[in-house]
Design an enzyme around this catalytic site. Structure first.
Site, PDB file in Angstrom:
ATOM      1  N   HIS A  40      34.997  23.916  51.949  1.00 13.26           N
ATOM      2  CA  HIS A  40      35.986  23.680  53.022  1.00 13.26           C
ATOM      3  C   HIS A  40      36.833  24.930  53.276  1.00 13.26           C
ATOM      4  O   HIS A  40      38.033  24.843  53.542  1.00 13.26           O
ATOM      5  CB  HIS A  40      36.907  22.499  52.670  1.00 13.26           C
ATOM      6  CG  HIS A  40      36.216  21.171  52.683  1.00 13.26           C
ATOM      7  ND1 HIS A  40      36.059  20.419  53.837  1.00 13.26           N
ATOM      8  CD2 HIS A  40      35.628  20.462  51.687  1.00 13.26           C
ATOM      9  CE1 HIS A  40      35.421  19.297  53.544  1.00 13.26           C
ATOM     10  NE2 HIS A  40      35.132  19.304  52.243  1.00 13.26           N
ATOM     11  N   ASP A  61      36.572  19.185  46.793  1.00 13.59           N
ATOM     12  CA  ASP A  61      35.579  18.194  47.231  1.00 13.59           C
ATOM     13  C   ASP A  61      34.419  18.844  47.984  1.00 13.59           C
ATOM     14  O   ASP A  61      34.551  19.937  48.529  1.00 13.59           O
ATOM     15  CB  ASP A  61      36.237  17.151  48.152  1.00 13.59           C
ATOM     16  CG  ASP A  61      36.897  17.799  49.353  1.00 13.59           C
ATOM     17  OD1 ASP A  61      37.604  18.800  49.158  1.00 13.59           O
ATOM     18  OD2 ASP A  61      36.707  17.312  50.489  1.00 13.59           O
ATOM     19  N   GLU A  62      33.325  18.147  47.994  1.00 12.34           N
ATOM     20  CA  GLU A  62      32.167  18.443  48.846  1.00 12.34           C
ATOM     21  C   GLU A  62      31.778  19.933  48.857  1.00 12.34           C
ATOM     22  O   GLU A  62      31.466  20.483  49.909  1.00 12.34           O
ATOM     23  CB  GLU A  62      32.444  17.982  50.289  1.00 12.34           C
ATOM     24  CG  GLU A  62      32.678  16.492  50.387  1.00 12.34           C
ATOM     25  CD  GLU A  62      33.150  16.055  51.771  1.00 12.34           C
ATOM     26  OE1 GLU A  62      32.733  14.968  52.216  1.00 12.34           O
ATOM     27  OE2 GLU A  62      33.940  16.772  52.416  1.00 12.34           O
ATOM     28  N   SER A  63      31.764  20.560  47.677  1.00 10.14           N
ATOM     29  CA  SER A  63      31.356  21.969  47.602  1.00 10.14           C
ATOM     30  C   SER A  63      29.841  22.021  47.474  1.00 10.14           C
ATOM     31  O   SER A  63      29.305  22.498  46.464  1.00 10.14           O
ATOM     32  CB  SER A  63      32.035  22.645  46.416  1.00 10.14           C
ATOM     33  OG  SER A  63      33.366  22.907  46.724  1.00 10.14           O
ATOM     34  N   HIS A  64      29.151  21.526  48.501  1.00  8.97           N
ATOM     35  CA  HIS A  64      27.703  21.333  48.391  1.00  8.97           C
ATOM     36  C   HIS A  64      26.917  22.626  48.264  1.00  8.97           C
ATOM     37  O   HIS A  64      25.806  22.618  47.752  1.00  8.97           O
ATOM     38  CB  HIS A  64      27.190  20.520  49.593  1.00  8.97           C
ATOM     39  CG  HIS A  64      27.858  19.180  49.734  1.00  8.97           C
ATOM     40  ND1 HIS A  64      28.206  18.408  48.662  1.00  8.97           N
ATOM     41  CD2 HIS A  64      28.245  18.486  50.839  1.00  8.97           C
ATOM     42  CE1 HIS A  64      28.784  17.286  49.088  1.00  8.97           C
ATOM     43  NE2 HIS A  64      28.828  17.324  50.400  1.00  8.97           N
TER      44      HIS A  64
END
Ligand code: TNX
Length: 539
Positions: A279, A342-345
């Site tokens: 993000h 979050d969501e550190s894909h």
């Protein structure tokens, strides 16, 4: 109803405060008796519902003879007294004096009294025909009692009881304390930017319903919204747009301080969030040296998630984070700093672990407790850190196994950006549709398997802003659901029932109207004088 022993309470108060002029107001009623219609304090539409309400069916007449007293030696309590006077003036036009030394025209006083026996946010509110007494262990407690008193004030005065207007407040006793110390909401000012004025209005409503934490999601792929003096391009470049390509914006450090100070005046703690290592596109556009996804970063105005990351093995990145955490922490009196996480894909698992374990000590170095979305519980962290549970129950359990506390923000129940139903104008529905009753009917203390109530700091309702770009749209998603989260955070389970709550909720319309709040008029709530037409029904 037990005898309230007013005279002994008055004397205790006078001894404690040294406000001898208040003695006048403690004497027998010097006004000609007024016959009030019978009242019922227990029927008042209070949100969140208090622990205990014992009505005595008479009325306290708020009028031009009212005065407010707080111990002059307790500056915080005097401030709460002034807040109450300002609020009452806004509602009634009466300029009610605080600690009026003369006191001769005051016949019905409101006392704010500091006690040593009550917990931080606990309070008692005794309302009799002649006086109002607030007992609280802290200014926080007194402030919360003041919100209850505001909610008990009738909408309109009675003009027939005397030749001046009187606002009859139902008499009785309220004893109250919160279920959870942390009762929060989150605004995503990164996907779309919201002005200082918008945030202040949101804070006003939060305070009225006894919420005490506002988390600001200050950075994301689409925008960086907080001025960092040592890295000026973050806002110059990273703050220049938003979802949909609008102009974006950012808070200067002065703006941010103004928000923090305004929140503090409402006994609300601000939590700043800088989301990382994912993000982070907006920051990487401003300073490409940070970037770790191997592509040339460009300003982004879409709504995808999970494509950005920083270079977690570069020392400059930690130098940068140190500066950001330092500058923001210096302006933030509250105990928390939120690192997102979050969501550190596109961050490799090892890199993610290395990153979080390196950032946490930086946060602690600047005197803050680290918060990170539940993914941060996979690396090993200090037990002072906190993981809000939004998606993965196992992560919440891992956090607790490390001695960390959890905040409940389960997307299926507590996400304010989820649509009410298939006809909702704004919002997403990847987690669920969340109608007003679904938002209310769940139990935070037992929602997550393997967690004890003592593992849970409280609840937070996040409002992500991919689909909302102004305050009216924000209010459509936040209201009325936010009020339900306030009751879930404050009121004990045995005091809560949807049937009773929906009736109290329906009676908030005068407040919504006064505040110009564009709430969603859900057909599941019996609105009193709805300001907006009922929405179409869905199955
Ligand atoms: C998930 S919740 C996100 C956000 C989105 C949101 C939309 C979380 C920690 N991450 O980036 O805005 O869903 O509902």
């Amino acid at each position: 109803m037990k005898n309230l022993r007013w005279s002994s309470l008055c004397i205790r108060f006078l001894l404690a405060s040294g406000l001898f002029m208040a003695f006048w107001a403690c004497g027998e009623d010097r006004m000609p008796p007024i016959e009030f219609p019978e009242t019922d304090m227990a029927a008042a539409p209070l949100i969140p519902i208090p622990d205990k309400v014992v009505p005595t069916r008479d009325a306290y007449g708020l009028d031009r003879h009212t005065g407010i007293y707080a111990p002059a030696s307790n500056a915080e309590l005097v401030e709460v007294a002034s807040f109450l006077a300002d609020q009452l003036e806004a509602r009634t036009g009466l300029r009610i004096p605080v600690n009026d030394e003369n006191g001769s025209g005051i016949h019905r006083a409101i006392y704010l009294n500091a006690t040593e026996t009550q917990g931080d946010e606990e309070y008692e509110l005794y309302i009799s025909r002649d006086s109002v007494l607030i007992n609280a262990g802290s200014a926080d407690g007194a402030f919360l009692a003041v919100q209850t008193l505001r909610q008990l004030l009738p909408e309109t005065p009675n003009d027939t009881l005397a030749e001046y207007p009187i606002w009859p407040i139902p008499t009785g006793k309220i004893e109250d304390a919160p279920a959870f110390a942390f009762r929060g909401a989150m605004l995503d000012v990164a996907r779309h930017f919201f002005s200082v004025e918008d945030v202040k209005k949101f804070l006003d409503v939060m305070a009225y319903y006894k919420l005490n934490v506002l988390h600001l999601h200050l950075t994301d792929d689409q925008g960086w919204r907080i001025e960092i003096k040592s890295w000026p391009k973050l806002t110059e470049v990273g703050g220049s747009t938003e979802v949909g390509g609008g102009p974006g914006g950012f808070y200067s450090q002065e703006d941010y301080k103004e928000i923090v100070a305004y929140a503090a005046s409402l006994h609300i703690t601000i939590i700043p969030e800088v989301d990382m290592p994912g993000h982070t596109n907006a920051a990487s556009v401003a300073y490409p040296i940070l970037n770790g996804n191997g592509k040339t970063p460009k300003l982004y105005t879409g709504t995808r998630v999970g494509f950005s990351t920083w270079d977690t093995r570069k020392d400059t990145v930690y130098q940068f984070i140190d500066d950001v955490v330092r500058e923001i922490s210096e302006m933030t009196p509250g105990p928390y700093f939120h690192i997102g996480g979050d969501e550190s894909h596109v961050t490799a698992k090892d890199d993610y672990k290395y990153f979080v374990e390196r950032v946490e000590p930086i946060v602690r170095k600047y005197g803050k407790r680290m918060i990170g979305w539940d993914e941060v519980a996979t690396p090993s962290l200090d037990s002072s850190s906190i993981a809000p549970f939004w998606a993965d129950q196992e992560n919440a359990q891992k956090a607790v196994a490390q001695g960390m506390k959890v905040i409940l923000s389960p997307a299926k129940k507590a996400y304010l950006d989820m649509q009410y139903d298939t006809l909702s104008k704004y919002g997403l529905h990847w987690a669920a549709y969340i109608p007003v009753d679904t938002a209310y009917i769940w139990e935070p203390a037992t929602y997550t398997e393997g967690l004890e109530k003592s593992d849970i700091l409280g609840i937070e309702a996040p409002l992500w802003s991919e689909t909302i770009s102004d305050i009216t749209e924000l209010e459509y998603l936040a209201f009325p659901r936010l009020l339900g989260y306030s009751e879930l955070g404050w009121s004990k389970p045995e005091r809560r029932s949807w049937e009773d709550y929906k009736d109290r909720l329906g009676r908030q319309t005068p407040y919504f109207k006064r505040m110009d709040i564009r709430y969603y008029p859900s057909a599941r709530v019996p609105w009193m004088d709805p300001e907006f037409p009922e929405p179409p029904q869905v199955e």
